[in-house]
Design a protein around this motif. Structure first.
Motif, PDB file in Angstrom:
ATOM      1  N   ILE A 173       7.748   7.712  -7.400  1.00  0.00           N
ATOM      2  CA  ILE A 173       6.777   8.778  -7.159  1.00  0.00           C
ATOM      3  C   ILE A 173       7.429  10.148  -7.273  1.00  0.00           C
ATOM      4  CG2 ILE A 173       5.301   9.795  -5.370  1.00  0.00           C
ATOM      5  CD1 ILE A 173       4.489   6.899  -4.700  1.00  0.00           C
ATOM      6  N   SER A 212      -1.467  11.070 -13.006  1.00  0.00           N
ATOM      7  CA  SER A 212      -2.657  10.429 -12.448  1.00  0.00           C
ATOM      8  C   SER A 212      -2.287   9.098 -11.790  1.00  0.00           C
ATOM      9  CB  SER A 212      -3.680  10.178 -13.554  1.00  0.00           C
ATOM     10  OG  SER A 212      -3.213   9.143 -14.413  1.00  0.00           O
ATOM     11  N   TYR A 213      -3.240   8.558 -11.057  1.00  0.00           N
ATOM     12  CA  TYR A 213      -3.072   7.232 -10.453  1.00  0.00           C
ATOM     13  C   TYR A 213      -2.740   6.208 -11.535  1.00  0.00           C
ATOM     14  CZ  TYR A 213      -4.265   2.918  -8.028  1.00  0.00           C
ATOM     15  OH  TYR A 213      -4.225   1.664  -7.489  1.00  0.00           O
ATOM     16  N   PRO A 235       0.811  -1.212   0.000  1.00  0.00           N
ATOM     17  CA  PRO A 235       0.000   0.000   0.000  1.00  0.00           C
ATOM     18  C   PRO A 235       0.847   1.266   0.000  1.00  0.00           C
ATOM     19  CG  PRO A 235       0.004  -0.982   2.180  1.00  0.00           C
ATOM     20  CD  PRO A 235       0.741  -1.924   1.273  1.00  0.00           C
ATOM     21  N   ILE A 236       0.419   2.245  -0.777  1.00  0.00           N
ATOM     22  CA  ILE A 236       1.061   3.565  -0.817  1.00  0.00           C
ATOM     23  C   ILE A 236       0.025   4.639  -0.494  1.00  0.00           C
ATOM     24  CG2 ILE A 236       2.098   5.291  -2.347  1.00  0.00           C
ATOM     25  CD1 ILE A 236       3.654   3.032  -3.690  1.00  0.00           C
ATOM     26  N   THR A 237      -1.097   4.619  -1.216  1.00  0.00           N
ATOM     27  CA  THR A 237      -2.140   5.629  -1.021  1.00  0.00           C
ATOM     28  C   THR A 237      -2.669   5.565   0.405  1.00  0.00           C
ATOM     29  OG1 THR A 237      -2.765   5.447  -3.347  1.00  0.00           O
ATOM     30  CG2 THR A 237      -4.367   6.474  -1.863  1.00  0.00           C
ATOM     31  N   GLY A 238      -2.621   6.700   1.099  1.00  0.00           N
ATOM     32  CA  GLY A 238      -3.137   6.786   2.456  1.00  0.00           C
ATOM     33  C   GLY A 238      -2.185   6.313   3.532  1.00  0.00           C
ATOM     34  N   SER A 262      -4.870  -2.701  -0.637  1.00  0.00           N
ATOM     35  CA  SER A 262      -4.382  -1.765  -1.648  1.00  0.00           C
ATOM     36  C   SER A 262      -4.905  -2.131  -3.032  1.00  0.00           C
ATOM     37  CB  SER A 262      -2.853  -1.763  -1.665  1.00  0.00           C
ATOM     38  OG  SER A 262      -2.366  -1.105  -2.814  1.00  0.00           O
ATOM     39  N   TYR A 265       4.879   5.274   3.830  1.00  0.00           N
ATOM     40  CA  TYR A 265       5.094   4.228   2.827  1.00  0.00           C
ATOM     41  C   TYR A 265       6.522   4.218   2.298  1.00  0.00           C
ATOM     42  CZ  TYR A 265       4.886   7.605  -0.977  1.00  0.00           C
ATOM     43  OH  TYR A 265       5.150   8.651  -1.819  1.00  0.00           O
ATOM     44  N   ASP A 307       1.134   7.201   5.383  1.00  0.00           N
ATOM     45  CA  ASP A 307       2.061   8.323   5.573  1.00  0.00           C
ATOM     46  C   ASP A 307       3.529   7.932   5.441  1.00  0.00           C
ATOM     47  OD1 ASP A 307      -0.028  10.113   5.944  1.00  0.00           O
ATOM     48  OD2 ASP A 307       0.003   9.883   8.128  1.00  0.00           O
TER      49      ASP A 307
END
Length: 115
Positions: A44, A52-53, A12-15, A79, A19, A17
């Motif tokens: 990133i 975009s994602y 997981p990356i999104t959300g 994720s 990561y 802190d």
């Protein structure tokens, strides 16, 4: 597992802190064991802020295509991107293994789960 294989980190990356630290630590531990490791979290900073994602995921999957093994970091199940990476890995006959199993515990799975 052969140390010459290329490993790709998935988690997981999104959300999350911290990561970058989670991915960096995993990469460092595996590299210290002699593995070649692709850390997609490092990308990133390379992409511009307007990406975009899907732009990120396109690059992630291109990097994963170059790897032999998908390494699942803890909590990958929640994720969306890690699940898409898993689907891609399974669809391209990559080995899928948990970070815990590489570090000494846990189960491996995937097309070549007899690591």
């Amino acid at each position: 597992m052969e140390r010459s294989m290329i490993l790709y980190l998935s988690g997981p990356i999104t959300g999350v802190d911290n990561y970058q630290e989670i991915f960096r630590t995993a990469r460092g531990r595996l590299a210290a064991m002699g593995y070649k490791v692709i850390n997609p979290a490092e990308m990133i900073g390379v992409l511009h802020e307007g990406a975009s994602y899907e732009d990120f995921l396109d690059i992630d999957l291109a990097l994963l295509a170059k790897a032999d093994v998908l390494v699942q970091l803890p909590d990958w199940e929640g994720s969306r991107g890690a699940n898409r990476e898993l689907g891609f890995a399974l669809g391209t006959d990559k080995i899928v293994v948990s970070l815990d199993s590489l570090l000494g515990g846990g189960d491996d799975h995937g097309p070549a789960g007899d690591l």
